[in-house]
Design a protein around this motif. Structure first.
Motif, short mmCIF file in Angstrom:
data_model
loop_
_atom_site.label_atom_id
_atom_site.label_comp_id
_atom_site.label_asym_id
_atom_site.label_seq_id
_atom_site.Cartn_x
_atom_site.Cartn_y
_atom_site.Cartn_z
N ARG A 163 32.29 33.96 41.69
CA ARG A 163 33.53 34.17 40.94
C ARG A 163 33.28 34.03 39.43
O ARG A 163 33.81 34.80 38.63
CB ARG A 163 34.61 33.19 41.39
CG ARG A 163 35.32 33.61 42.66
CD ARG A 163 36.57 32.78 42.91
NE ARG A 163 36.27 31.37 43.14
CZ ARG A 163 35.93 30.86 44.31
NH1 ARG A 163 35.83 31.62 45.37
NH2 ARG A 163 35.68 29.56 44.42
N LYS A 164 32.47 33.06 39.06
CA LYS A 164 32.14 32.86 37.65
C LYS A 164 31.41 34.10 37.10
O LYS A 164 31.72 34.57 36.01
CB LYS A 164 31.27 31.61 37.51
CG LYS A 164 30.92 31.25 36.08
CD LYS A 164 30.11 29.96 36.06
CE LYS A 164 29.67 29.63 34.65
NZ LYS A 164 28.84 28.42 34.60
N GLU B 292 33.93 37.08 36.75
CA GLU B 292 34.78 36.94 35.54
C GLU B 292 33.98 37.28 34.29
O GLU B 292 34.47 37.97 33.40
CB GLU B 292 35.36 35.53 35.44
CG GLU B 292 36.44 35.24 36.46
CD GLU B 292 37.59 36.24 36.39
OE1 GLU B 292 38.07 36.54 35.28
OE2 GLU B 292 38.01 36.73 37.46
N TRP B 293 32.75 36.80 34.20
CA TRP B 293 31.90 37.10 33.05
C TRP B 293 31.60 38.60 33.00
O TRP B 293 31.65 39.21 31.94
CB TRP B 293 30.61 36.29 33.14
CG TRP B 293 29.80 36.31 31.88
CD1 TRP B 293 29.93 35.48 30.82
CD2 TRP B 293 28.74 37.21 31.56
NE1 TRP B 293 29.00 35.82 29.85
CE2 TRP B 293 28.27 36.87 30.28
CE3 TRP B 293 28.14 38.27 32.24
CZ2 TRP B 293 27.23 37.55 29.66
CZ3 TRP B 293 27.11 38.95 31.62
CH2 TRP B 293 26.67 38.58 30.35
N LYS C 98 33.41 41.08 34.14
CA LYS C 98 34.59 41.83 33.70
C LYS C 98 34.77 41.77 32.19
O LYS C 98 35.26 42.71 31.58
CB LYS C 98 35.85 41.32 34.41
CG LYS C 98 35.87 41.68 35.89
CD LYS C 98 37.20 41.38 36.56
CE LYS C 98 37.61 39.95 36.45
NZ LYS C 98 38.84 39.62 37.19
N GLN C 99 34.34 40.67 31.58
CA GLN C 99 34.45 40.52 30.13
C GLN C 99 33.27 41.16 29.39
O GLN C 99 33.33 41.34 28.17
CB GLN C 99 34.55 39.05 29.76
CG GLN C 99 35.82 38.38 30.26
CD GLN C 99 35.82 36.89 29.98
OE1 GLN C 99 35.12 36.40 29.12
NE2 GLN C 99 36.63 36.18 30.75
#
Length: 93
Positions: free
Chosen positions: A7-8, A11-12, A14-15
């Motif tokens: 998940r981490k 999220e990274w 996607k950014q």
């Protein structure tokens, strides 16, 4: 590795979609030059080189913990090259 690490990474990712774009580009470059297998670490280190030495702008760090996920994402997006990167079963803590 566990689901929270995945998940981490997601999220990274996607950014920072440009990281995968470079991962994909450099991997396809290697394939076009005849490589049948390669290390995902080698691709990530090329990204590090390109972004730290060859380009200008803000630095960013790619966690070594994320490399396995980039290899899997590439092979998922390009099933023709399944097995290009050697992967191990991700362990859960």
């Amino acid at each position: 590795m566990d689901d929270s690490l995945k998940r981490k990474w997601w999220e990274w990712h996607k950014q920072n979609p440009h990281v995968y774009d470079l991962f994909e580009k450099f991997t396809l470059d290697a394939i076009s030059k005849g490589h049948e297998r390669l290390s995902a670490w080698l691709i990530v280190n090329r990204i590090r080189w390109e972004t730290a030495v060859e380009t200008r702008g803000d630095d960013f760090k790619i966690s070594n913990d994320f490399i396995a996920y980039y290899a899997r994402l590439f092979m998922h997006n390009h099933p023709r090259y399944e097995g290009f990167f050697k992967t191990k079963t991700l362990r859960r803590d």
